[in-house]
Design an enzyme around this catalytic site. Structure first.
Site, PDB file in Angstrom:
ATOM      1  N   GLU A 352       0.782  -1.246  -0.057  1.00 13.16           N
ATOM      2  CA  GLU A 352       0.099  -0.232   0.069  1.00 13.16           C
ATOM      3  C   GLU A 352       1.151   1.374   0.262  1.00 13.16           C
ATOM      4  OE1 GLU A 352      -2.322   0.503   3.634  1.00 13.16           O
ATOM      5  OE2 GLU A 352      -3.674   1.946   2.665  1.00 13.16           O
ATOM      6  N   HIS A 377      -4.467  -4.816  -0.382  1.00  9.50           N
ATOM      7  CA  HIS A 377      -4.266  -3.699  -1.400  1.00  9.50           C
ATOM      8  C   HIS A 377      -3.370  -4.188  -2.472  1.00  9.50           C
ATOM      9  CE1 HIS A 377      -6.224  -0.607   1.029  1.00  9.50           C
ATOM     10  NE2 HIS A 377      -5.593  -1.009   2.068  1.00  9.50           N
TER      11      HIS A 377
HETATM   12 ZN   LIG Z   1      -6.624  -2.030   5.238  1.00 11.25          ZN
END
Ligand SMILES: [Zn+2]
Ligand SMILES: *[C@@H]1O[C@H](CO)[C@@H](O)[C@H](O)[C@H]1NC(C)=O
Ligand SMILES: *[C@@H]1O[C@H](CO)[C@@H](O)[C@H](O)[C@H]1NC(C)=O
Length: 507
Positions: A352, A377
């Site tokens: 992320e 992510h």
């Molecule tokens: Zn999260």
């Protein structure tokens, strides 16, 4: 990598040069390449029945209308606008209406303390008697139903929220300001959050503002119930929820160990299921913050292992949460994390980040070396060819959360989100909502909106949507029996949905 994938790519590369040699007409080669890419996409190979085809035609009219409007006027191009800028338009969208009614399967990436809409928290929790507010040394609000100065970091007196509201000239305005403590929304995000630092600071403050509130037993119960309700109302049937297990407390100040939290949540889910039998329930991923001392992380990992031993079907796995770029990378914890019970699983947040080659970027590598079951992510995954090939081969799903990534400053225009790349070649992926309560969405529909409007190509519709929905069950950790039930329920709900679309009950 599947054989068909290689064969298709290879034969098409072939065609690209054939066109120049005149063995096949230019137009035929062109058509063949487009078709080949359409087959590679998520859902590209699934077959729609006649009814689904007709529903798709209806859906596509609305989708192409909205994209068309955006193509001519970027002011109304919801696919490319910041969610906060486009929110009003998205909420009027027929595409969103369709998606809200569509059965969406499961949510596989959601943090419990940011799972419920802020509007409900104001309406319900903020009116519970005994709620207190103080401010910490940075001037941020901290709320609780108990006075525990050290842990809260209060630098001011506690005031009763009910007193503040009663004294305010305008209680409705008071409530609107209260809601801002737990919602990032602003009409001018570029001004209020000029960089990632500003938005993450506010984001973390919101967790701090609400954390202790939700550990108060009556609030925990009401909030957890509402979490299930908001999923159910959005046609979500199941979730794997990331939760921490800090102690609960009650009115008398008594505190309860994590075991009690498990019992509470199990009881809430069971009673919810009695009322709504088509809802399958939840499983829990034990999550702990990555930005604390190593020893705390290990203590919590031990706590997780104990809970998992007692509830192997319910407390299914472990994750580290918090801003990756600010917290400790996975690599710091390898020796301990290598020690996972065989029945437990990892669901690591990884990648992320926009930093290519920084220590946090390598969380993706460590997550895969640690055999993560899914990747939270995976935003940076496209920059790592070995890793995304491994993800494909091992069938490790990427938990794509479009709105989260935009609001938290990884990408301005969601058409540039790497989810497009994952979708373009059917990498294993699911659509998730991460922290919907903190940006004013409910359930999964809004993130599905961006998945189909921004990540997917223009002409793609129901096949891709269906495939993403089915993925959410496929990549869950439901056991064999639960999975069978989930797919049966989903098939039934899906057929009903398609009939409703055809009978004009959706639009
Ligand atoms: Zn999260
Ligand atoms: C708060 O939420 C709980 C759970 O949904 C509900 O039972 C209760 O009636 C709500 N209270 C108010 C004041 O809305
Ligand atoms: C990951 O899986 C591989 C193959 O199944 C195994 O050899 C390895 O020990 C596992 N690693 C960890 C950290 O569990």
């Amino acid at each position: 990598m599947s054989v068909s994938y290689l064969v298709t790519i290879a034969s098409i590369l072939h065609l690209l040069s054939y066109a120049h040699c005149g063995f096949i007409s230019y137009e035929d080669a062109r058509k063949a390449v487009i078709q080949a890419e359409d087959l590679l996409i998520t859902g590209g190979r699934i077959h729609l029945n006649a009814k689904e085809d007709r529903a798709n035609d209806i859906f596509m009219r609305y989708k192409l209308d909205e994209l068309g409007a955006g193509f001519y006027d970027s002011d109304v191009n919801t696919a490319g606008l910041h969610f906060f800028k486009g929110k009003k338009l998205v909420e009027q969208s027929q595409v969103l209406k369709f998606l809200k009614r569509m059965p969406k399967g499961a949510i596989l990436h959601l943090h419990n303390t940011a799972s419920v809409s802020s509007e409900w928290v104001v309406r319900n929790i903020s009116y519970m008697p005994g709620l207190l507010r103080c401010t910490n040394k940075d001037g941020s609000s901290i709320m609780s139903f108990r006075r525990a100065p050290l842990e809260h970091g209060c630098a001011s007196q506690y005031v009763r929220v009910s007193d503040e509201r009663a004294r305010s000239i305008n209680p409705a305005a008071y409530d609107r300001n209260f809601e801002k403590l737990i919602n990032l929304y602003t009409p001018v995000p570029e001004y209020d959050y000029p960089t990632i630092k500003h938005v993450w600071r506010k984001f973390q403050n919101m967790f701090s503002a609400i954390n202790d509130v939700l550990r108060y037993l009556p609030a925990f119960r009401a909030y957890s119930w509402r979490m299930l309700e908001e999923m159910y109302e959005d046609n979500v049937m199941y979730a794997e929820v990331r939760m921490d297990f800090k102690e609960l407390y009650d009115y008398s100040g008594r505190t309860f160990p994590p075991e009690r939290t498990v019992r509470e949540i199990l009881a809430i889910v069971e009673s919810f299921r009695r009322q709504y039998p088509s809802f399958l329930g939840i499983k829990v991923i034990f999550s702990t913050h990555r930005d604390v001392e190593r020893t705390r992380v290990f203590e919590n990992f031990e706590k997780f292992k104990n809970l998992h031993t007692d509830h192997p079907e319910f407390i299914v796995g472990f994750d580290l949460v918090g801003q990756e770029d600010r917290g400790k990378p996975l690599h710091n914890f390898i020796s301990e994390l290598a020690n996972l019970p065989i029945s437990a699983k990892y669901f690591f947040h990884a990648g992320e980040t926009n930093w290519y080659g920084a220590s946090t970027d390598f969380n993706l590598l460590d997550a895969l070396l640690l055999n993560t079951t899914r990747i939270g992510h995976g935003y940076a995954l496209l920059k790592h060819p070995v890793l995304w090939n491994a993800v494909k081969k091992r069938d490790v799903a990427i938990e794509v959360s479009p709105i989260s990534n935009q609001v938290l400053h990884l990408v301005a225009d969601l058409r540039n989100h790497p989810g497009s790349f994952y979708m373009s070649q059917n990498l294993p992926m699911v659509i998730c909502n991460d922290d919907p309560g903190f940006w004013g969405t409910k359930g999964l529909s809004y993130d599905f909106y961006y998945a189909i409007m921004s990540l997917a190509p223009n002409h793609v519709g129901l096949k891709t949507l269906k495939s993403l929905v089915w993925n959410s069950i496929r990549y869950s950790v439901l056991d064999k029996g639960e999975r069978r039930t989930a797919f049966e329920n989903l098939e039934r709900a899906w057929d009903q949905f398609i009939s409703d679309v055809l009978q004009g009950k959706v639009f």
